[in-house]
Design a protein around this motif. Sequence first.
Motif, mmCIF file in Angstrom:
data_model
loop_
_atom_site.group_PDB
_atom_site.id
_atom_site.type_symbol
_atom_site.label_atom_id
_atom_site.label_comp_id
_atom_site.label_asym_id
_atom_site.label_seq_id
_atom_site.Cartn_x
_atom_site.Cartn_y
_atom_site.Cartn_z
ATOM 1 N N ASP A 23 -1.383 6.057 10.342
ATOM 2 C CA ASP A 23 -0.081 5.610 9.876
ATOM 3 C C ASP A 23 0.413 6.521 8.751
ATOM 4 O OD1 ASP A 23 2.050 4.090 8.575
ATOM 5 O OD2 ASP A 23 1.378 2.437 9.841
ATOM 6 N N PRO A 24 1.627 7.095 8.920
ATOM 7 C CA PRO A 24 2.133 7.991 7.863
ATOM 8 C C PRO A 24 2.423 7.257 6.566
ATOM 9 C CG PRO A 24 3.804 7.595 9.545
ATOM 10 C CD PRO A 24 2.532 6.988 10.060
ATOM 11 N N ARG A 25 2.442 5.920 6.605
ATOM 12 C CA ARG A 25 2.720 5.175 5.388
ATOM 13 C C ARG A 25 1.453 4.927 4.574
ATOM 14 N NH1 ARG A 25 5.414 0.264 8.284
ATOM 15 N NH2 ARG A 25 3.619 0.722 9.592
ATOM 16 N N SER A 26 0.298 5.199 5.151
ATOM 17 C CA SER A 26 -0.928 4.947 4.394
ATOM 18 C C SER A 26 -1.931 6.094 4.478
ATOM 19 C CB SER A 26 -1.599 3.658 4.886
ATOM 20 O OG SER A 26 -1.880 3.748 6.268
ATOM 21 N N SER A 27 -1.607 7.152 5.201
ATOM 22 C CA SER A 27 -2.602 8.209 5.391
ATOM 23 C C SER A 27 -1.953 9.585 5.310
ATOM 24 C CB SER A 27 -3.268 8.008 6.752
ATOM 25 O OG SER A 27 -3.594 9.234 7.338
ATOM 26 N N PHE A 55 2.022 6.004 -1.661
ATOM 27 C CA PHE A 55 2.829 7.101 -1.136
ATOM 28 C C PHE A 55 4.152 7.279 -1.847
ATOM 29 C CE2 PHE A 55 -0.335 7.684 1.772
ATOM 30 C CZ PHE A 55 -0.098 8.819 2.516
ATOM 31 N N LEU A 115 0.939 11.370 7.758
ATOM 32 C CA LEU A 115 2.167 11.984 7.261
ATOM 33 C C LEU A 115 2.280 13.427 7.760
ATOM 34 C CD1 LEU A 115 4.658 11.772 5.492
ATOM 35 C CD2 LEU A 115 3.259 12.355 3.521
ATOM 36 N N TYR A 166 0.836 -1.199 0.000
ATOM 37 C CA TYR A 166 0.000 0.000 0.000
ATOM 38 C C TYR A 166 0.873 1.253 0.000
ATOM 39 C CZ TYR A 166 -4.197 2.644 1.232
ATOM 40 O OH TYR A 166 -5.252 3.493 1.232
#
Lengths: 531, 336
Positions: B165-169, A242, B173, A237
């Motif tokens: 979570d900064p990796r998914s939101s 990202f 971030l 994901y």
Amino acid sequence: MAACLPVSPDTHLRTRPVSRWVGLLPAAIAALGLAVLVLGTLACVAWWAGGFSALRVAEAHAVWFTIWQAALSAGLSCLLAIPVGRALARRRFYGRNLLISLLGAPFILPTIAAIMGLIALFGRGGWVNTMLTAAGLPSVSIYGAHGVILAHVFFNLPLATRMVLQGWQAIPAERIRLAQSLGFEAGDLQRHLEWPMLRAILPGAALAIFLVCLSSFAIALTLGGGPRATTVELAIYQAFRFDFDFGRAASLALVQVGLCLGALALASRVARSPAAFGAGHDRPALSPIGLSKWLWVQDALAITTATLFLLIPVALIVGRGIPALLHLPPDIWNACLVSLGLAVGSSLLTITLALPLAAASPRHRWAEIAAMLPLAASALVLGTGLFLMARPFMNPTQLALPVTLMVNTAMSLPFVVRLLLPDMRVLARDYDRLAASLGLSGLARLRYLTWPRLARPLGFGAGLSAAFSMGDLGVITLFSDGRTQTLPLALYQLMGSYRLDQAAGAATLLITLTFALFWLCDWIGHHAHSR
Amino acid sequence: MARSFCIRPVVAALAGLLAPMGAHAQDGAKPPVLTVYAPDYFTSEWGPGPKIEAGFEDICDCDLQFVAGDVLPRILLEGKHTQADVVIGLNTDVTARARATGLFAPHNEDTRRLDLPVEWTDPVFLPFNWSQTAFVYDKTRLANPPQSFEALLDAPDDLKIAIQDPRSSVSGLALLLWVKSVYGDDAPQAWEKLAPKVLTVTPGWSESYGLFTDGEVDMVLSYTTSPAYHIIAENDDTKVAAIFPEGHYLMAELAAQLTTTDQPELSQMFMDYILSDQFQSMIATANWSYPAIMKDGFLPPEFAAMPQPDKTLFYNETEAEALRQPALDEWLRAFR
């Protein structure tokens, strides 16, 4: 060709391989389709990204966490399923059939609803902690690796229980009678009849659960309490959304496929074919033997605990949304229709594809492997690959519904094939020769032999795939046209716009409809043929 | 191209079965179509999409069609063959990557008209609304909320918060960058203090906010504008955003037009429409954010009465891109 064959009594022997291949054709087509869907899309994404990218150290941690939590979840689910399945198999009580259906409910819950339900029971402000505090005991936290395992067991115990229960029900009454006349005690029964049955069924169940837990994402993260509980799917994901690193997403997806194939190989080494004592006459099951008071207590405890553990979270979530049911926005009813249509369509398609695949699996490993592959697929990579494949030919937004249907079907196939396989093996072993000698083949065999003997797992399987399709958000995100709305999508959109009460109402609606559909299919399977 | 052959019959067959559901048979002259890519939340009945569509179609003599989903990944996959004329709903964290595609054209608007708490001069990405990250709490449940970021770090560990979570939101971030902009090189120590209070990290904002409204956490990472929804739509003034003197991190939502558009006039017209009074006066309650242009009456009184931070923190895209990976590593270490 036919003209060259000598017209002699052995004609049918020569033509048999050809007819067998024709018989395998549906399975081969289904397998090819699945391979394209899982591996083709992966290759497509890698090709687009210009190859696979290297993984990072953090992602090695993710792979390790993914494996051990999935293995532990699968092991625990199977272990706990034995006492529950056995108790349900050997006890008769009022409402037993309904309870068996109800116990399937957690498996078909949408992820977000399951998380909220578990938190309502085990969370900081949940029932368990309220009771512990009232009793002056220290509270427990659900957040952490144990929370992830708990949630996975909650989700998958129903599947394992059903598979074990079916195994027990499939032991012919004649064998129990023989055991009785030989003076078997419960222990002897276990050793000679039950253990071989479990040995045939549990590896398959464990495999399916292991693979479901491999691609866990929202559960692992939310209940895992943070980045310690990072799974491969989250890494995919991140790479996709990202870092926009499609090559790394493809590498990670390949790791998942590798794990899936490894698990398949392991499961097939452990699994034994069912004990060959010959077929029974489908007499109603006898009252079990060697049951003591102590075993009664044990069974009652197993059934009660499982019922409380599996049904309280579901009841809490359903109950919470009821007040909002009347205040749902009108769009929701349209979303309901779309979801129901997709669910019925995908369950019909799943059954159509699962039967030939399961029929081919006992003799052809490729059929089983193909049927399990979708469990290894990452929804994001699969969706992206399909998007890249479809784009040269048409506008992907026109494909939103067909693609959702296709992917939902693929995602439920592994479970349905898994459910059919044990009975299909027995069928092949016990009836192939009889059927061949009677010249029973093709549709006639399906009608008179396969359907009656597989009605129960087929009904359960159809119910599962309908339920999956109802609850799955799927890969629609790249294909969405912004107009076609499904019920889970509406639920997420409501949550995303602060309308959490209405979202709870939508969740109640979703669970109720899903369960009704599941129960209907299950009921049809039970009553379609009294064997 | 060979890779596509196996899927083609399947796709064609399925499309044949189901395409009528999506097909539009129309007679006569069709108005030109403006295709706008937007995030999922945008286009539902309760998102801002329908109002924007109705408002623009009133003035453009065109058909505005939203395509909802992962906006930037989709543009990246489609490249210069994209159907999109305009995108709306991008976040500030992806502008560097989006700009690098060369697919986005200048918006041709006067950025001096904007009322953002930071100076905005970007010629390509046009903000249409904004807010700031904030921790939201329920004043009936949390009697003594922390009055500053420092106080939050020093709060007892039984104060539980939910973050993303900064990796998914994107909001997750933004929290990384918020901590970085307040604490700089001391960010790892700040995370060490914050980590024990983090009950859990969710993949997206919705799950966190659900935990908060269910009473599972005392505070949730959300936006300074979140209480407005509860006050205006639910008549509930118990939800409050804690305002910290250290400052709050800016979250702006952006629109941009594409160089590849076949409707350049319509696209430009849409960019103009975004800064129009009609659009800007509707956005506060349609998207629960501050409008990019502030005039009298654009905010309902309850919205305007909410406390606002004195200080807004923001990294430009170059700084943010350079900080992202190191900040992420620091964050990961704090939770090991």
